[in-house]
Design a protein around this motif. Structure first.
Motif, PDB file in Angstrom:
ATOM      1  N   PRO A  32       0.831  -1.206   0.000  1.00 31.51           N
ATOM      2  CA  PRO A  32       0.000   0.000   0.000  1.00 31.51           C
ATOM      3  C   PRO A  32       0.866   1.256   0.000  1.00 31.51           C
ATOM      4  O   PRO A  32       1.896   1.315   0.672  1.00 31.51           O
ATOM      5  CB  PRO A  32      -0.787  -0.126   1.311  1.00 31.51           C
ATOM      6  CG  PRO A  32      -0.783  -1.577   1.633  1.00 31.51           C
ATOM      7  CD  PRO A  32       0.527  -2.100   1.140  1.00 31.51           C
ATOM      8  N   LYS A  33       0.432   2.271  -0.740  1.00 26.86           N
ATOM      9  CA  LYS A  33       1.220   3.501  -0.800  1.00 26.86           C
ATOM     10  C   LYS A  33       1.378   4.133   0.582  1.00 26.86           C
ATOM     11  O   LYS A  33       2.386   4.795   0.858  1.00 26.86           O
ATOM     12  CB  LYS A  33       0.574   4.502  -1.758  1.00 26.86           C
ATOM     13  CG  LYS A  33      -0.763   5.062  -1.297  1.00 26.86           C
ATOM     14  CD  LYS A  33      -1.255   6.181  -2.197  1.00 26.86           C
ATOM     15  CE  LYS A  33      -2.547   6.790  -1.664  1.00 26.86           C
ATOM     16  NZ  LYS A  33      -2.990   7.962  -2.456  1.00 26.86           N
ATOM     17  N   GLU A  34       0.386   3.916   1.453  1.00 23.52           N
ATOM     18  CA  GLU A  34       0.450   4.487   2.799  1.00 23.52           C
ATOM     19  C   GLU A  34       1.554   3.865   3.638  1.00 23.52           C
ATOM     20  O   GLU A  34       1.948   4.413   4.667  1.00 23.52           O
ATOM     21  CB  GLU A  34      -0.894   4.307   3.514  1.00 23.52           C
ATOM     22  CG  GLU A  34      -2.054   5.030   2.867  1.00 23.52           C
ATOM     23  CD  GLU A  34      -2.690   4.255   1.721  1.00 23.52           C
ATOM     24  OE1 GLU A  34      -3.616   4.792   1.079  1.00 23.52           O
ATOM     25  OE2 GLU A  34      -2.282   3.093   1.485  1.00 23.52           O
ATOM     26  N   MET A  35       2.051   2.685   3.203  1.00 22.86           N
ATOM     27  CA  MET A  35       3.106   2.014   3.942  1.00 22.86           C
ATOM     28  C   MET A  35       4.499   2.349   3.419  1.00 22.86           C
ATOM     29  O   MET A  35       5.495   1.867   3.953  1.00 22.86           O
ATOM     30  CB  MET A  35       2.893   0.498   3.894  1.00 22.86           C
ATOM     31  CG  MET A  35       1.707   0.016   4.707  1.00 22.86           C
ATOM     32  SD  MET A  35       1.842   0.413   6.465  1.00 22.86           S
ATOM     33  CE  MET A  35       3.302  -0.537   6.911  1.00 22.86           C
ATOM     34  N   LEU A  36       4.591   3.162   2.383  1.00 20.13           N
ATOM     35  CA  LEU A  36       5.910   3.568   1.913  1.00 20.13           C
ATOM     36  C   LEU A  36       6.604   4.371   3.013  1.00 20.13           C
ATOM     37  O   LEU A  36       6.001   5.255   3.625  1.00 20.13           O
ATOM     38  CB  LEU A  36       5.784   4.412   0.642  1.00 20.13           C
ATOM     39  CG  LEU A  36       5.233   3.687  -0.589  1.00 20.13           C
ATOM     40  CD1 LEU A  36       5.145   4.651  -1.762  1.00 20.13           C
ATOM     41  CD2 LEU A  36       6.092   2.484  -0.953  1.00 20.13           C
ATOM     42  N   PRO A  37       7.878   4.083   3.283  1.00 18.04           N
ATOM     43  CA  PRO A  37       8.543   4.734   4.416  1.00 18.04           C
ATOM     44  C   PRO A  37       8.897   6.184   4.130  1.00 18.04           C
ATOM     45  O   PRO A  37       9.319   6.534   3.030  1.00 18.04           O
ATOM     46  CB  PRO A  37       9.808   3.887   4.610  1.00 18.04           C
ATOM     47  CG  PRO A  37      10.085   3.316   3.253  1.00 18.04           C
ATOM     48  CD  PRO A  37       8.736   3.077   2.632  1.00 18.04           C
ATOM     49  N   VAL A  38       8.696   7.019   5.120  1.00 19.77           N
ATOM     50  CA  VAL A  38       9.194   8.391   5.112  1.00 19.77           C
ATOM     51  C   VAL A  38      10.270   8.428   6.200  1.00 19.77           C
ATOM     52  O   VAL A  38       9.972   8.484   7.382  1.00 19.77           O
ATOM     53  CB  VAL A  38       8.079   9.410   5.382  1.00 19.77           C
ATOM     54  CG1 VAL A  38       8.631  10.835   5.372  1.00 19.77           C
ATOM     55  CG2 VAL A  38       6.981   9.267   4.334  1.00 19.77           C
ATOM     56  N   VAL A  39      11.511   8.317   5.774  1.00 20.62           N
ATOM     57  CA  VAL A  39      12.677   8.043   6.616  1.00 20.62           C
ATOM     58  C   VAL A  39      12.527   6.622   7.173  1.00 20.62           C
ATOM     59  O   VAL A  39      12.765   5.665   6.451  1.00 20.62           O
ATOM     60  CB  VAL A  39      12.893   9.094   7.717  1.00 20.62           C
ATOM     61  CG1 VAL A  39      14.235   8.858   8.428  1.00 20.62           C
ATOM     62  CG2 VAL A  39      12.883  10.509   7.124  1.00 20.62           C
ATOM     63  N   ASP A  40      12.068   6.458   8.418  1.00 22.64           N
ATOM     64  CA  ASP A  40      11.981   5.102   8.971  1.00 22.64           C
ATOM     65  C   ASP A  40      10.603   4.760   9.541  1.00 22.64           C
ATOM     66  O   ASP A  40      10.457   3.822  10.315  1.00 22.64           O
ATOM     67  CB  ASP A  40      13.052   4.895  10.052  1.00 22.64           C
ATOM     68  CG  ASP A  40      12.991   5.948  11.152  1.00 22.64           C
ATOM     69  OD1 ASP A  40      12.090   6.815  11.098  1.00 22.64           O
ATOM     70  OD2 ASP A  40      13.844   5.916  12.055  1.00 22.64           O
ATOM     71  N   LYS A  41       9.592   5.528   9.149  1.00 17.98           N
ATOM     72  CA  LYS A  41       8.218   5.213   9.540  1.00 17.98           C
ATOM     73  C   LYS A  41       7.339   5.278   8.300  1.00 17.98           C
ATOM     74  O   LYS A  41       7.552   6.126   7.437  1.00 17.98           O
ATOM     75  CB  LYS A  41       7.684   6.231  10.567  1.00 17.98           C
ATOM     76  CG  LYS A  41       8.202   6.067  11.964  1.00 17.98           C
ATOM     77  CD  LYS A  41       7.393   6.899  12.961  1.00 17.98           C
ATOM     78  CE  LYS A  41       7.524   8.389  12.686  1.00 17.98           C
ATOM     79  NZ  LYS A  41       6.947   9.198  13.794  1.00 17.98           N
ATOM     80  N   PRO A  42       6.339   4.413   8.203  1.00 15.67           N
ATOM     81  CA  PRO A  42       5.425   4.533   7.075  1.00 15.67           C
ATOM     82  C   PRO A  42       4.640   5.833   7.159  1.00 15.67           C
ATOM     83  O   PRO A  42       4.340   6.323   8.258  1.00 15.67           O
ATOM     84  CB  PRO A  42       4.513   3.313   7.217  1.00 15.67           C
ATOM     85  CG  PRO A  42       4.597   2.934   8.651  1.00 15.67           C
ATOM     86  CD  PRO A  42       5.973   3.293   9.100  1.00 15.67           C
ATOM     87  N   ALA A  43       4.291   6.376   6.012  1.00 11.45           N
ATOM     88  CA  ALA A  43       3.605   7.665   5.984  1.00 11.45           C
ATOM     89  C   ALA A  43       2.339   7.656   6.834  1.00 11.45           C
ATOM     90  O   ALA A  43       2.030   8.639   7.519  1.00 11.45           O
ATOM     91  CB  ALA A  43       3.257   8.020   4.535  1.00 11.45           C
ATOM     92  N   ILE A  44       1.615   6.547   6.831  1.00 16.55           N
ATOM     93  CA  ILE A  44       0.347   6.492   7.545  1.00 16.55           C
ATOM     94  C   ILE A  44       0.529   6.671   9.051  1.00 16.55           C
ATOM     95  O   ILE A  44      -0.355   7.191   9.737  1.00 16.55           O
ATOM     96  CB  ILE A  44      -0.378   5.153   7.246  1.00 16.55           C
ATOM     97  CG1 ILE A  44      -1.834   5.208   7.704  1.00 16.55           C
ATOM     98  CG2 ILE A  44       0.357   3.980   7.859  1.00 16.55           C
ATOM     99  CD1 ILE A  44      -2.687   6.164   6.919  1.00 16.55           C
ATOM    100  N   GLN A  45       1.673   6.281   9.592  1.00 16.78           N
ATOM    101  CA  GLN A  45       1.880   6.435  11.032  1.00 16.78           C
ATOM    102  C   GLN A  45       1.979   7.902  11.424  1.00 16.78           C
ATOM    103  O   GLN A  45       1.496   8.311  12.486  1.00 16.78           O
ATOM    104  CB  GLN A  45       3.121   5.667  11.498  1.00 16.78           C
ATOM    105  CG  GLN A  45       3.290   5.717  13.026  1.00 16.78           C
ATOM    106  CD  GLN A  45       4.351   4.770  13.543  1.00 16.78           C
ATOM    107  OE1 GLN A  45       4.626   3.738  12.936  1.00 16.78           O
ATOM    108  NE2 GLN A  45       4.966   5.113  14.663  1.00 16.78           N
TER     109      GLN A  45
END
Length: 300
Positions: free
Chosen positions: A30-43
């Motif tokens: 899922p695109k929401e799970m792509l990492p932004v640094v070391d956390k998925p964007a959705i978090q």
């Protein structure tokens, strides 16, 4: 005397999109799970809701979105392995996502637009005002936009949308608001909304960004809203009707946001968001900024 309105406790996060702009990475992830640094964007989005006092979170998902549920669930095998290793730091990071909020999930079986995704939340939300957070917009936690929106809604009632000034030539990429001033510099009254207008016909350069605090009256309007732009049920169309008639669900206000926003909706902005956030991290920033300066100097 200022009227008091019900406290907001629920947040809705639409997350049923296919993420076609990020293919092939989103073919199985899922695109929401792509990492932004070391956390998925959705978090980041869930953390924002919780920071604003909204600990009851409903995620509107679709097929192939099971990893979202897994991320916010417990992983006992991984936790046990980290415990045996005595790795308390990583154990805390793993447990952080599962302890953030009370998570609920509902599927949007037929992807018919943002308005339809919001309508899927009606049974969970009931007759209380609620927040909607879109995962493509990450708001820096040092700029508490959602908390300000909740404050305005609880004071004024109705609905509140987040607005941001954009280059007039770019307004065709957004929903656009016609507004009237209020006594507060960052708050306006919304009188009309237009979805992705031609720049020559746009009523302002104030674009709607992905944060909303909505009166539940929006559900009845969405049930009657015909598909609009893109043959989808547009949330903007329903909000336009609310703005036209306060008797339906109270006024619509806008909060003009001038803070830090990280747009992860396309590949270029996604990369820029990672660089900006990494540069600002205490644990990563100093070394990364040194490397980045060297890299840019060499390339130029």
């Amino acid at each position: 005397m200022t009227q008091s309105h019900p406290r907001i406790s629920k947040a809705v996060i639409p997350a049923a999109g296919l993420g076609t702009r990020f293919l092939p990475a989103t073919k199985a992830t899922p695109k929401e799970m792509l990492p932004v640094v070391d956390k998925p964007a959705i978090q980041y989005v869930v953390e924002e809701a919780v920071a604003a006092g909204l600990s009851d979170v409903l995620m509107v998902t679709g097929r192939n979105k099971r990893p979202l549920e897994d991320h916010f669930d417990r992983n006992y095998e991984l936790e046990e392995a980290l415990t045996r290793k005595g790795d308390a730091r990583r154990l805390a990071k793993v447990q952080e996502s599962s302890d953030l909020a009370t998570m609920h999930y509902v599927r949007q079986g037929d992807p018919r637009g943002l308005g339809h995704a919001v309508l899927c939340a009606a049974p969970h939300v009931g007759d209380q005002p609620f927040a909607v957070l879109l995962g493509d917009d990450l708001i820096d936690p040092r700029d508490p936009l959602l908390a300000r929106m909740v404050e305005i809604q609880e004071r004024e009632g109705g609905s509140v949308i987040a607005l941001m000034e954009v280059d007039p030539a770019q307004i065709q990429m957004y929903g656009c608001a016609a507004v009237e001033a209020t006594g507060e510099a960052d708050v306006v009254k919304v009188t009309n909304l237009v979805e992705k207008p031609d720049p020559s016909e746009a009523p302002s350069n104030l674009a709607i960004i992905g944060r909303y605090v909505l009166n539940p009256a929006v559900f009845d309007i969405l049930r009657e809203t015909e598909p609009g732009r893109g043959n989808e049920i547009q949330l903007t169309d329903a909000l336009e009707k609310l703005a036209e008639d306060e008797k339906v669900g109270g006024p619509v206000h806008g909060v003009i946001f001038k803070g830090r926003r990280y747009d992860t909706g396309d590949r270029g902005d996604y990369l820029r968001a990672i660089v900006r956030l990494a540069c600002e991290r205490e644990d990563l920033g100093p070394e990364f900024r040194t490397w980045l300066r060297s890299y840019v100097t060499e390339e130029m």
